[in-house]
Every structure is written in C-alpha cells, then in structure tokens.
Design a protein around this motif. Structure first.
Motif, PDB file in Angstrom:
ATOM      1  N   ASP A 126       0.893  -1.167   0.000  1.00 25.04           N
ATOM      2  CA  ASP A 126       0.000   0.000   0.000  1.00 25.04           C
ATOM      3  C   ASP A 126       0.925   1.209   0.000  1.00 25.04           C
ATOM      4  O   ASP A 126       1.631   1.450   0.974  1.00 25.04           O
ATOM      5  N   SER A 129      -0.923   6.284  -2.240  1.00 24.28           N
ATOM      6  CA  SER A 129      -2.158   6.458  -1.465  1.00 24.28           C
ATOM      7  C   SER A 129      -2.493   7.909  -1.117  1.00 24.28           C
ATOM      8  O   SER A 129      -2.702   8.238   0.049  1.00 24.28           O
ATOM      9  N   PRO A 130      -2.574   8.781  -2.133  1.00 23.90           N
ATOM     10  CA  PRO A 130      -2.915  10.178  -1.844  1.00 23.90           C
ATOM     11  C   PRO A 130      -4.412  10.342  -1.593  1.00 23.90           C
ATOM     12  O   PRO A 130      -5.192   9.417  -1.805  1.00 23.90           O
ATOM     13  N   ASN A 131      -4.775  11.535  -1.142  1.00 24.63           N
ATOM     14  CA  ASN A 131      -6.192  11.848  -0.979  1.00 24.63           C
ATOM     15  C   ASN A 131      -6.710  12.433  -2.283  1.00 24.63           C
ATOM     16  O   ASN A 131      -6.026  13.224  -2.930  1.00 24.63           O
ATOM     17  N   HIS A 140       3.897  12.186  -0.756  1.00 26.84           N
ATOM     18  CA  HIS A 140       3.366  11.117  -1.602  1.00 26.84           C
ATOM     19  C   HIS A 140       4.388  10.680  -2.644  1.00 26.84           C
ATOM     20  O   HIS A 140       4.383   9.542  -3.095  1.00 26.84           O
ATOM     21  N   HIS A 166      -4.186   2.975  -1.807  1.00 27.88           N
ATOM     22  CA  HIS A 166      -5.262   3.132  -0.828  1.00 27.88           C
ATOM     23  C   HIS A 166      -5.672   4.609  -0.779  1.00 27.88           C
ATOM     24  O   HIS A 166      -5.310   5.355   0.137  1.00 27.88           O
ATOM     25  N   TYR A 318     -10.591   6.757   9.772  1.00 31.36           N
ATOM     26  CA  TYR A 318      -9.366   6.181   9.210  1.00 31.36           C
ATOM     27  C   TYR A 318      -9.046   4.836   9.857  1.00 31.36           C
ATOM     28  O   TYR A 318      -8.590   3.898   9.189  1.00 31.36           O
ATOM     29  N   ASP A 322      -9.092   1.218   8.009  1.00 29.89           N
ATOM     30  CA  ASP A 322      -7.827   0.475   7.975  1.00 29.89           C
ATOM     31  C   ASP A 322      -7.956  -0.919   8.610  1.00 29.89           C
ATOM     32  O   ASP A 322      -7.282  -1.856   8.181  1.00 29.89           O
ATOM     33  N   THR A 342       4.126   5.083   4.561  1.00 34.05           N
ATOM     34  CA  THR A 342       3.704   6.475   4.812  1.00 34.05           C
ATOM     35  C   THR A 342       4.777   7.209   5.611  1.00 34.05           C
ATOM     36  O   THR A 342       5.679   6.622   6.184  1.00 34.05           O
ATOM     37  N   GLN A 346       2.559   8.994  10.913  1.00 28.23           N
ATOM     38  CA  GLN A 346       1.448   8.064  11.122  1.00 28.23           C
ATOM     39  C   GLN A 346       1.872   6.870  11.970  1.00 28.23           C
ATOM     40  O   GLN A 346       1.168   5.858  12.023  1.00 28.23           O
ATOM     41  N   PHE A 350      -0.418   3.366  13.023  1.00 28.65           N
ATOM     42  CA  PHE A 350      -0.144   1.997  12.573  1.00 28.65           C
ATOM     43  C   PHE A 350       0.277   1.082  13.712  1.00 28.65           C
ATOM     44  O   PHE A 350      -0.010  -0.112  13.689  1.00 28.65           O
TER      45      PHE A 350
END
Ligand code: ARG
Length: 584
Positions: A126, A129-131, A140, A166, A318, A322, A342, A346, A350
């Motif tokens: 994964d 995975s940008p917004n 990113h 993602h 989130y 996840d 990431t 974060q 995680f």
C-alpha cells in the motif's frame, strides 16, 4: 563447480552442518555469517566466539573444530583462516569467483536465483495512497518511490506482489467540496486542471461554511446525501475520484508505476460494521462517550491513549477503514505480508492498528500476515525547512519532475551536444526522474532528507547520473568493439587474476547480500550503497586493466567482468525503479 547465488547463507548452512557434526546440534549455536571487511576476507563467521563464551569453552579451539568438520566443497571454494579470539574468515578462491560469474549471466538468471526468499508468498504493498481532490505532495512522492522499489525487491525475491493504492477518497471534506462545487464550479478550469479547480472549490466551500453557520448545516446535508446514495452527489463524488486518479496517473507513468488496485477508503464503507461487531464481541473494543475505542493495557502510551474506531456520531474513520482493509487483504488476497508506506507521523496510528489486528486475528483464529509499516522522514530544502516553492506554496509534483528533466537536459547537452535533440530529451527523462527517485532511495528512509538539485544531479557521488553513466560507459565499450552485450564473447574467459579483477569479482558476488538485506529490512538504501560501491570497484578495474587488448584470453576474461558488472548494475537500478540507458 558451481557456487550458490547467496554465498553468505550457503556458508551459514555449511557451518551449521559442521557444528552439528561436532556435537553442537540443538544447543543454540548460530554461525552468524556476514560480509567481512575486505582486509580480512569476503565473509566472516562470528558465531563460534559467542557460543564458546556462553559455554565457557576455548573459542579458537571450537572454531578450529568446526572448520575441520566443514564439507570438502567449502574447503575447495574458500581460503579459510582463523583470526583474533575465534572469528572464521572466508575468502573466495578465484576459481569459485569465476564459477559464480559464469552461472549468473543475465538479469533473468539473477532473479531466478534470488526468487527463493519469498517464493510462494503474496505481499500487498500500500503506497502513494494520496487523498483525492487534492494535489499529491512531496510526501506522496516519497511513498511512491520507496513503495515501488519495495514492490520490485519483493517481486525479484519471488513474491507475488499486489500494488494497492489506498486512496483517501472518503470523509467529511466531501460535504464542503460538493457545497462549493454546486455554487462555483468553472467547467473550463475543471477541464484544464481538475485538481487545481477542486482544491479551489474546497477552499471556497470551507470558507463559506464557518462553524455554527446554517451554511455548514447545508454542507453536512450534502455529505449525508452522499453517504445515503443520493444519485447526484454520488455522481459528483465519482467524478472527483476519476479526475483525481487520471491526474495521479500522469505522475505514476513518469515514475514507472502501475497499480493493480485503487481500493480507497470508500471501498471499505460497507465492511466496517463487521469490525465494530467483531471487536466488541472479542472484548477488544469498548464504548466511551458514545464512541467505540480500543485500549492496549500492556502498552505504556496506548493503555490511556485510545484507538478511536467509530466516532460518537456513528461515522467510520481512518482506523475503522484500515481495520477493514487489513481483513480484506488477509482474506481476499490471502496476503502473507502487508506493507504500508507512509510518513513517520502516522507511526502511532499503525502501531495501534497492528496491535489491534494481532489481538483480533488471534481471538478469531484468523491467519495473521506479517505487518510492516514502512515509514520515512520529511523532505526539507537546503535551509532545513519544509520544502516549499519560492513563494511559500506547496511544490506540485508535476512541476518538480519537469524541473528535474529540464536540469538533466542541460547536463546531457553539455556532455553530448552531438546527439539529436529527441534522444537528448529521452535521456534527460530517465536521468531527471531517476535522479529524483535515487536521491530519495539512497538515504536511510528513516531520516529526513535534504532536497538538493545539485547533489542529486552530480555526476560523481552516490547519485543516479553517476550510476546511469557507469552503465552507459560499459555499453559503449561493447559498442566500440563491435560487440553485442546480449551475447558477450566470453566462452574462453577464465578466472579473475589481477588485484582489480579480483576486487571487482568479489564485489559482484555480494549482490545477493545487498538484495537480501535491502529486502528483508525493506530499506532500499542498502542496495543503493552496494551499487555505488560496485561502480567504484568497476572504475578501479577499468583504470588499471585495459579491456580491449590483443591477447584473446585476457580480453575475454575482462569482458566477462564488464558484462557481469553491466547486468548487476542494470538489475539493481531496475529494482529501484530506474530506467537504464544505452548511452548518456
Ligand atoms: N491517504 C493517506 C495520506 O495521504 C495515506 C494512506 C496510507 N494507507 C493506509 N492504509 N492508511 O496520508
């Protein structure tokens, strides 16, 4: 004679077997083979020392006993010596080096040999995975570049790799965006640069809906309509996703990335109810002020810092998506390993997620994949501050890659003015984008990294231009001699002889260790460092030993080294996601 691809693990098994025959079986002896300081040998085994200390034995005597018991083939391949208090040093004999060089003669054969490590396994990666509805930012880019290198390393070592983007395509921001879109959308701007326009509309929507205002209620109503499947709002949201993905794809194309799936947060919408149910059933989650939370009593921070998996208003977040994502990857893809790439910020999310997944899967008897959060540091400018444009804005990735290509074009033109412009442009694309990728990969990803055009485009140092140039230089040797590197005339080659030939051959054999450590630690910089050292060993050889000489035996021997250096450099650069060049 043929030496296995991964010499260190071959030695490891041989030493373990020898130790077993001298009575060490089942007593916790581990050979501990690693690449040695070249002054001592190619590989060193330190295990006898640690074991003898623990068992109060004489380490040198024990090491000697193990060496005496080694298989005859190992004694034939290596010069073996004891050093210090009980280290065992191994130096490959020229004939063994030659055997390795003869066997691993193409990218395909290297890959086939490396594939044992993850054979039969499925890994989901994964990354990027940008917004949606937002520009991708430098973070990113790091995720995309590091993630792609990891995918390639895992695939090279035998895994079936599933590349999953993602996307952040769900959340409260879409209420404000739809609110802005319905009032101020400019079709021409949307056609020209959709993400720019969506960002503008979000900002307008946000500014027009202050806390407590009736406008905010309207924006919330748009969100509820979207969540309840209102066709108009769903159509808008779908359009946002589509134009975003199309814009992202332009960046991915330049980086050589192709995702197998774009399963964003929205995909898990209908999969979160099960999460609430199972985590409650298993006693992992509890209600707290209307929200659903998970605590980890054994953890110093997470015993009081909740992992919020459902908001008080009942909405997912989130964490809920996840959790559902982990289950989907384990069940649908039957993943043996999951890697999420990431920014280090974060980290807590995680850590809490993985702790929760482990307990949940154990309670339910689900098969647990290996879980890895691959983090990276921030990108800063040379002033140490976050990387920004001159006027303080965020850097558009498209503009960044354009600038890289422009700078590389100037460099290529300086070196090779006589090449036609189309060819110089093509070279500049590979060198420019490669420089950006390589600068990111070459440092330990855990550190922050200082973005410097001058450093990443330098023709010497641990850079893409240096390595791509090394490849092009070897290709030009073949070209000038009228030889095809796909069919090198090396049938009459023999074992390396001169000091530089031997040093280069030793470095080539270590490719397997570089791949092994970079892949097992999910840290591509180990591979970069190796390639840089290999290019250095090649330069030393090339400066000392003329390749195209009259003596056919010497020529074949040196062409073999040139050719194997070429394929190892190219294989390594391809593993990192770079495109290599015929000329530069
Ligand atoms: N969309 C997130 C961001 O832009 C990254 C998502 C990473 N993947 C995940 N499964 N949470 O920061």
């Amino acid at each position: 004679m043929s030496l296995p691809f991964h010499v260190a693990s071959h030695l490891d098994s041989a030493l373990q077997a020898a130790a077993n025959t001298v009575g060490l079986a089942g007593r916790g002896f581990s050979p501990e083979v690693r690449v040695a300081d070249p002054a001592h040998g190619d590989f060193q085994a330190n295990g006898a020392l640690a074991f003898a200390k623990r068992e109060k034995q004489n380490p040198r005597a024990l090491a000697q006993q193990i060496v005496d018991a080694l298989d005859a083939s190992v004694k034939a391949d290596f010069d073996i010596s004891l050093a210090g208090p009980g280290f065992i040093n191994f130096r490959l004999k020229p004939a063994a080096l030659f055997a390795w060089l003869q066997t691993y003669d193409s990218e395909e054969h290297l890959q086939a040999a490396a594939a044992a490590a993850h054979a039969g396994q499925t890994w989901v990666v994964d990354y990027s995975s940008p917004n949606t509805a937002k520009q991708m930012h430098v973070g990113h880019l790091r995720s995309a570049v590091i993630g792609e290198a990891i995918c390639r390393m895992l695939a090279f070592t035998g895994a079936r790799v599933i590349r999953d983007n993602h996307l952040g395509d769900w959340g409260t921001q879409f209420g404000k965006l739809i609110y802005g879109y319905k009032r101020w959308a400019d079709p021409a701007a949307l056609a020209a640069d959709p993400i720019e326009e969506l960002e503008r509309l979000y900002k307008l929507g946000h500014a027009a809906t202050p806390d407590g205002s009736p406008e905010l209620e309207e924006a919330r109503a748009e969100l509820v309509k979207l969540q309840n499947g209102d066709p108009a709002n769903v159509a808008l949201w779908t359009k946002f996703s589509e134009v975003s993905l199309a814009a992202f794809q332009q960046i991915y194309d330049r980086l050589g990335i192709k995702f197998d799936h774009n399963l964003g947060e929205s995909f898990y919408n209908d999969k979160v109810e099960r999460i609430y149910r199972e985590l409650t059933e298993t006693g992992l989650a509890q209600e707290s002020e209307g929200a659903l939370v998970v605590f980890h009593p054994e953890h110093p921070r997470f015993k009081t810092q909740p992992f919020l998996i459902r908001k008080a208003d009942g909405a997912s977040n989130y964490a809920s998506t996840d959790l559902a994502t982990a289950a989907y990857r384990a069940e649908h893809f039957k993943a043996d390993g999951i890697v999420v790439v990431t920014d280090f910020r974060q980290g807590d999310h995680f850590e809490q997620l993985f702790l929760t997944v482990k307990k949940w899967f154990a309670a339910k008897n689900y098969r647990l994949p290996e879980l890895h959060h691959v983090t990276f540091g921030a990108v800063t400018g040379e002033d140490g501050k976050a990387l920004k444009t001159r006027d303080g804005g965020t850097i558009r990735l498209k503009a960044l890659l354009d600038e890289a290509e422009e700078r590389a074009f100037a460099l290529v033109t300086e070196k090779n003015a006589e090449l036609p412009e189309t060819e110089r442009r093509d070279i500049a694309r590979a060198v420019g984008v490669g420089a950006v990728q390589y600068a990111d990969l070459a440092q330990n990803r855990s550190s922050n990294y200082v973005f410097s055009w001058d450093k990443m485009l330098a023709l010497d140092g641990n850079t893409a231009p240096y390595l791509l140039y090394a490849v092009a230089r070897i290709r030009s040797i073949f070209r000038k001699a009228g030889l095809d590197p796909a069919h090198p005339p090396v049938a009459s080659a023999s074992a390396p002889e001169t000091a530089q030939e031997l040093a280069l051959a030793r470095k080539l054999v270590q490719f397997s260790d570089a791949v092994q450590i970079a892949t097992s630690q999910l840290r591509p910089h180990f591979l970069c460092l190796y390639l840089f050292e290999l290019a250095g060993a090649y330069s030393g050889f090339y400066a000392a030993d003329k390749v195209i000489v009259d003596d056919p035996a010497v020529r074949a021997r040196r062409l073999l080294l040139c050719h194997r250096t070429l394929i190892v450099l190219e294989t390594g650069l391809h593993l990192l996601g770079l495109r290599t060049l015929e000329r530069m």
